[in-house]
Write a protein that holds these residues in place. Structure first.
Motif, PDB file in Angstrom:
ATOM      1  N   ASN A 209       7.164 -24.191  75.877  1.00  0.00           N
ATOM      2  CA  ASN A 209       7.572 -25.216  76.465  1.00  0.00           C
ATOM      3  C   ASN A 209       9.650 -25.057  76.258  1.00  0.00           C
ATOM      4  OD1 ASN A 209       9.241 -27.971  77.666  1.00  0.00           O
ATOM      5  ND2 ASN A 209       7.381 -27.904  78.620  1.00  0.00           N
ATOM      6  N   ASP A 210      10.108 -25.439  77.136  1.00  0.00           N
ATOM      7  CA  ASP A 210      12.124 -24.824  76.232  1.00  0.00           C
ATOM      8  C   ASP A 210      12.596 -26.532  76.152  1.00  0.00           C
ATOM      9  OD1 ASP A 210      12.165 -26.525  78.686  1.00  0.00           O
ATOM     10  OD2 ASP A 210      13.879 -25.287  79.921  1.00  0.00           O
ATOM     11  N   THR A 211      11.729 -27.724  76.232  1.00  0.00           N
ATOM     12  CA  THR A 211      12.210 -28.758  75.017  1.00  0.00           C
ATOM     13  C   THR A 211      11.314 -29.319  74.897  1.00  0.00           C
ATOM     14  OG1 THR A 211      12.216 -30.203  77.626  1.00  0.00           O
ATOM     15  CG2 THR A 211      14.271 -28.806  76.942  1.00  0.00           C
ATOM     16  N   MET A 212      11.736 -29.847  74.027  1.00  0.00           N
ATOM     17  CA  MET A 212      10.835 -31.037  72.343  1.00  0.00           C
ATOM     18  C   MET A 212      11.512 -32.122  72.586  1.00  0.00           C
ATOM     19  SD  MET A 212       7.843 -30.276  69.525  1.00  0.00           S
ATOM     20  CE  MET A 212       9.152 -29.517  69.063  1.00  0.00           C
ATOM     21  N   GLN A 213      11.048 -33.567  72.946  1.00  0.00           N
ATOM     22  CA  GLN A 213      11.836 -34.663  72.233  1.00  0.00           C
ATOM     23  C   GLN A 213      10.888 -35.371  71.289  1.00  0.00           C
ATOM     24  OE1 GLN A 213      13.510 -36.928  75.385  1.00  0.00           O
ATOM     25  NE2 GLN A 213      13.182 -35.727  77.208  1.00  0.00           N
ATOM     26  N   LEU A 214      11.691 -35.465  70.373  1.00  0.00           N
ATOM     27  CA  LEU A 214      11.052 -36.445  69.166  1.00  0.00           C
ATOM     28  C   LEU A 214      11.222 -37.803  68.610  1.00  0.00           C
ATOM     29  CD1 LEU A 214      11.430 -33.129  68.311  1.00  0.00           C
ATOM     30  CD2 LEU A 214       9.595 -33.981  66.549  1.00  0.00           C
ATOM     31  N   VAL A 215      10.863 -38.547  68.015  1.00  0.00           N
ATOM     32  CA  VAL A 215      10.978 -40.149  68.189  1.00  0.00           C
ATOM     33  C   VAL A 215      10.685 -39.632  66.729  1.00  0.00           C
ATOM     34  CG1 VAL A 215       8.699 -41.518  68.796  1.00  0.00           C
ATOM     35  CG2 VAL A 215      11.572 -42.139  68.443  1.00  0.00           C
ATOM     36  N   GLY A 216      11.476 -40.825  65.449  1.00  0.00           N
ATOM     37  CA  GLY A 216      11.259 -40.809  64.214  1.00  0.00           C
ATOM     38  C   GLY A 216      12.171 -41.743  63.003  1.00  0.00           C
ATOM     39  N   ALA A 217      11.647 -41.685  62.432  1.00  0.00           N
ATOM     40  CA  ALA A 217      12.882 -42.619  60.890  1.00  0.00           C
ATOM     41  C   ALA A 217      13.176 -42.046  60.138  1.00  0.00           C
ATOM     42  CB  ALA A 217      11.930 -43.725  60.758  1.00  0.00           C
ATOM     43  N   LYS A 218      14.819 -42.153  59.593  1.00  0.00           N
ATOM     44  CA  LYS A 218      14.876 -41.729  58.471  1.00  0.00           C
ATOM     45  C   LYS A 218      15.417 -42.777  57.150  1.00  0.00           C
ATOM     46  CE  LYS A 218      18.472 -39.121  59.430  1.00  0.00           C
ATOM     47  NZ  LYS A 218      19.356 -38.222  59.560  1.00  0.00           N
ATOM     48  N   TRP A 219      15.652 -41.930  55.751  1.00  0.00           N
ATOM     49  CA  TRP A 219      15.682 -42.961  54.986  1.00  0.00           C
ATOM     50  C   TRP A 219      17.145 -42.257  54.185  1.00  0.00           C
ATOM     51  CZ3 TRP A 219      13.112 -43.989  49.360  1.00  0.00           C
ATOM     52  CH2 TRP A 219      14.694 -44.906  48.721  1.00  0.00           C
ATOM     53  N   THR A 220      18.185 -42.692  54.248  1.00  0.00           N
ATOM     54  CA  THR A 220      19.226 -41.656  53.143  1.00  0.00           C
ATOM     55  C   THR A 220      19.555 -42.692  52.329  1.00  0.00           C
ATOM     56  OG1 THR A 220      20.091 -40.728  55.205  1.00  0.00           O
ATOM     57  CG2 THR A 220      21.787 -40.614  53.505  1.00  0.00           C
ATOM     58  N   SER A 221      19.585 -41.735  51.116  1.00  0.00           N
ATOM     59  CA  SER A 221      19.795 -42.918  49.796  1.00  0.00           C
ATOM     60  C   SER A 221      20.920 -41.181  49.805  1.00  0.00           C
ATOM     61  CB  SER A 221      18.790 -43.087  49.093  1.00  0.00           C
ATOM     62  OG  SER A 221      19.241 -43.214  47.915  1.00  0.00           O
ATOM     63  N   TYR A 222      22.465 -42.540  49.291  1.00  0.00           N
ATOM     64  CA  TYR A 222      22.870 -42.127  48.067  1.00  0.00           C
ATOM     65  C   TYR A 222      23.148 -41.533  46.805  1.00  0.00           C
ATOM     66  CZ  TYR A 222      25.784 -41.513  52.770  1.00  0.00           C
ATOM     67  OH  TYR A 222      25.726 -41.296  53.904  1.00  0.00           O
ATOM     68  N   LEU A 223      23.577 -40.366  45.911  1.00  0.00           N
ATOM     69  CA  LEU A 223      24.078 -40.576  45.100  1.00  0.00           C
ATOM     70  C   LEU A 223      25.128 -40.558  44.543  1.00  0.00           C
ATOM     71  CD1 LEU A 223      22.477 -36.658  44.978  1.00  0.00           C
ATOM     72  CD2 LEU A 223      21.098 -39.101  44.707  1.00  0.00           C
ATOM     73  N   ASP A 224      26.422 -40.822  45.508  1.00  0.00           N
ATOM     74  CA  ASP A 224      27.365 -40.952  44.432  1.00  0.00           C
ATOM     75  C   ASP A 224      28.202 -41.182  46.134  1.00  0.00           C
ATOM     76  OD1 ASP A 224      28.241 -38.919  45.698  1.00  0.00           O
ATOM     77  OD2 ASP A 224      28.538 -37.684  43.823  1.00  0.00           O
ATOM     78  N   ASP A 225      29.522 -41.783  45.764  1.00  0.00           N
ATOM     79  CA  ASP A 225      30.437 -41.715  47.089  1.00  0.00           C
ATOM     80  C   ASP A 225      29.928 -41.196  48.298  1.00  0.00           C
ATOM     81  OD1 ASP A 225      31.095 -44.374  46.054  1.00  0.00           O
ATOM     82  OD2 ASP A 225      32.898 -43.402  45.303  1.00  0.00           O
ATOM     83  N   ARG A 226      30.097 -39.925  47.617  1.00  0.00           N
ATOM     84  CA  ARG A 226      29.868 -38.316  48.580  1.00  0.00           C
ATOM     85  C   ARG A 226      28.245 -37.502  49.273  1.00  0.00           C
ATOM     86  NH1 ARG A 226      35.149 -36.439  49.921  1.00  0.00           N
ATOM     87  NH2 ARG A 226      36.462 -38.777  49.617  1.00  0.00           N
ATOM     88  N   TRP A 227      27.691 -37.512  48.398  1.00  0.00           N
ATOM     89  CA  TRP A 227      26.387 -36.788  48.028  1.00  0.00           C
ATOM     90  C   TRP A 227      25.443 -37.671  48.253  1.00  0.00           C
ATOM     91  CZ3 TRP A 227      26.053 -31.596  48.142  1.00  0.00           C
ATOM     92  CH2 TRP A 227      27.321 -30.863  47.969  1.00  0.00           C
ATOM     93  N   PHE A 228      24.357 -37.270  49.359  1.00  0.00           N
ATOM     94  CA  PHE A 228      23.409 -37.776  49.248  1.00  0.00           C
ATOM     95  C   PHE A 228      21.805 -37.307  49.196  1.00  0.00           C
ATOM     96  CE2 PHE A 228      25.032 -37.213  53.625  1.00  0.00           C
ATOM     97  CZ  PHE A 228      23.953 -36.347  54.560  1.00  0.00           C
ATOM     98  N   MET A 229      20.447 -37.600  49.661  1.00  0.00           N
ATOM     99  CA  MET A 229      19.276 -37.267  50.282  1.00  0.00           C
ATOM    100  C   MET A 229      18.688 -37.758  51.120  1.00  0.00           C
ATOM    101  SD  MET A 229      17.857 -36.577  46.187  1.00  0.00           S
ATOM    102  CE  MET A 229      17.562 -38.201  46.102  1.00  0.00           C
ATOM    103  N   THR A 230      18.191 -37.005  51.922  1.00  0.00           N
ATOM    104  CA  THR A 230      17.455 -37.712  53.056  1.00  0.00           C
ATOM    105  C   THR A 230      15.939 -37.330  53.299  1.00  0.00           C
ATOM    106  OG1 THR A 230      18.011 -35.936  54.187  1.00  0.00           O
ATOM    107  CG2 THR A 230      19.042 -37.980  54.688  1.00  0.00           C
ATOM    108  N   VAL A 231      15.086 -38.250  53.715  1.00  0.00           N
ATOM    109  CA  VAL A 231      13.419 -38.096  53.827  1.00  0.00           C
ATOM    110  C   VAL A 231      13.646 -38.522  55.552  1.00  0.00           C
ATOM    111  CG1 VAL A 231      12.750 -40.057  52.790  1.00  0.00           C
ATOM    112  CG2 VAL A 231      11.143 -38.097  53.290  1.00  0.00           C
TER     113      VAL A 231
END
Length: 497
Positions: A209-231
């Protein structure tokens, strides 16, 4: 983050005693399971663990296929690890994981979906770079055909999280000493749309199928003022791919464009599959850019554009995403720093975690495509944040462990209410929407809704047991089930500002 209500009436001078700088770790392993017929499946394990004792960690985790031919074989569950120091740099450890899941046509592999894993290994500490290790694990699905012993490699990233015992009231102390700096955190819920080229085939060889829609949640944690990790985790709710799920981790860099605007550049990767999406062994990877605009001091909207590709399958897509994020800070704190930092500008955000068991009972003859008379038992976890005395927002994830439905998973978001009957007893109700699929449950395009109501009993001030009844349905499918649930919950405070 400040709640206008917290139930505990604790003098400010005593609140520092309730702060627990808890050791925490992102624990990741890779191992190759041996399946019947000589087949092999490479599995990534990702656990979030918290110290509950000097030698014991507990938490939640997931295992997902990255290599082989079973993209979409994913499990969710609860994890624990015992450890013993043998020197300043070396540590012995033993772990247990109890979970549920399956997928990728692996009904004979996962059976009802219940998974048990035990492990033992050796860890080497590298300081700020984290820890590495090796070991051996044993995995079994008791009602399926997976029984495998294999070596694993491990990387983990340790950090500290400032928590409170229960839900203390007002500002946190002590006020003397240096002010504790804050690490930026973002929790987002959102929609992602995939635009899939016409050349992409599904796992059965037909046109995807040419489209797919998703719903979800994400947590972002910053290592300093600029760099971050996400899951984050997402599930399909539209696009003829019910049962598709992805669990992605990533790294990014935020470029300020002003006081309230930022541009993010990111890459991410992780296990994905299900819903006949051809992710091959399961690894997908990609990246993109995102424009983030603060709309208040705490809330932000984020528009993202990027792409994803399967490592060994046919799947690839451009993606457009829209997220609503709550932005807050957590103190940059280490165990030994506690008496020396000033936390007077921080509050304890009231949070509750619940271990869930839910049983689905047939409410429509066509609710499943097989084993139609078998109930489905699911285990999972819920994380709740209390907005005020009676209202909370909740995120929940569950997976089947009995009922010949080992590939079924659901992720739900919603609102709940809670009202006290006495100091011990309370009533609760909640309304949820989200995505679910797999395991022969007829969820249509993957969207589901659920309502629950029940009664709870407080075993201690912070530990409670709840019994609920409810209903779950798929608006675009025949899936309809009555739900009987039980939950063990624990409430604590996350120190934020």
């Amino acid at each position: 983050m400040y709640s206008p209500w917290v139930p505990a009436d604790i003098p400010a001078s005593n609140q520092a005693d309730r702060i627990v700088p808890s050791g925490s770790v992102f624990h990741n392993t890779f191992e190759v399971w041996r399946l019947p017929g000589g087949e092999r499946m490479g599995m990534l394990g990702s656990n979030l663990l918290f110290d509950v004792h000097e030698n014991l960690r507990l938490g939640v985790g997931t295992y997902g296929a990255l290599t082989g031919n079973r993209g979409g074989f994913i499990t969710l569950g609860f994890a624990g690890e015992a450890r013993q120091e043998v020197s300043e740099s070396w540590q012995l450890n033993g772990g247990l994981f109890v979970g549920a899941g399956g997928g990728a046509g692996g009904l004979e592999l996962a059976g009802g979906g219940f998974m048990f894993r035990a492990s033992g290994g050796l860890t080497y500490k590298m300081g700020r770079l984290g820890n590495i290790g090796v070991g051996v694990s044993w995995v079994t699905f008791p009602t399926g055909s997976v029984k495998s012993v294999q070596p694993y490699i491990m990387y983990e990233y340790p950090f500290y999280t400032a928590l409170t015992k229960g839900w203390p009231k007002g500002n946190l102390g002590p006020k003397g000493g240096l002010m504790a700096p804050a690490n930026r955190q973002e929790f987002a819920v959102g929609w992602t749309g995939y635009k899939i080229p016409s050349s992409v085939k599904n796992s059965g060889g037909g046109v995807q199928n040419d489209t797919m829609q998703l719903v979800g949640a994400k947590w972002t944690s910053y290592l300093d003022d600029r760099w971050f990790m996400t899951v984050g985790a997402d599930g399909a709710f539209a696009g003829d791919s019910a049962g598709y799920m992805q669990i992605l981790g990533g790294l990014g860099y935020r470029i300020p464009l002003g006081e309230s605007t930022g541009l993010k550049v990111y890459v991410n990767a992780g296990p994905a599959g299900g819903g006949a999406v051809a992710t091959g062994g399961g690894l997908i990877y990609g990246g993109g850019i995102a424009l983030q605009q603060m709309i208040t001091d705490r809330w932000a909207l984020e528009l993202a554009l990027g792409g994803m590709k399967a490592g060994s399958g046919d799947f690839k897509a451009m993606q457009l995403g829209l997220n609503l994020s709550y932005v807050f800070g957590t103190p940059r704190i280490a165990r030994g720093d506690q008496p020396l930092v000033n936390l007077s500008s921080y509050r304890a955000s009231p949070v509750r975690i619940r271990a869930l068991n839910q049983t689905y009972l047939k409410a429509d003859d066509n609710w499943r495509t097989q084993s139609t008379n078998s109930p489905v038992n699911n285990m999972g976890v819920a994380l709740d944040y209390f907005i005020n005395r009676n209202l909370y927002v909740t995120g929940q994830g569950l997976a089947a462990y009995t009922g010949d439905a080992g590939a079924y998973m659901t992720g739900l978001l919603g609102l709940g209410v809670q009202a006290d009957l006495s100091s011990k007893w309370f009533l609760t109700a909640e309304a949820l929407v989200g995505a679910g699929g797999g395991g022969s449950l007829a969820t249509g395009n993957g969207s589901v809704w659920q309502v629950n109501a029940g009664i709870g009993y407080r075993i201690t001030d912070n530990l409670a047991f709840t019994l609920t009844g409810g209903r779950i349905q798929a608006p675009t499918g025949d899936f309809k089930a009555n739900v009987i649930g039980a939950a063990l919950s624990y409430r604590f405070g996350v120190v934020t500002k």
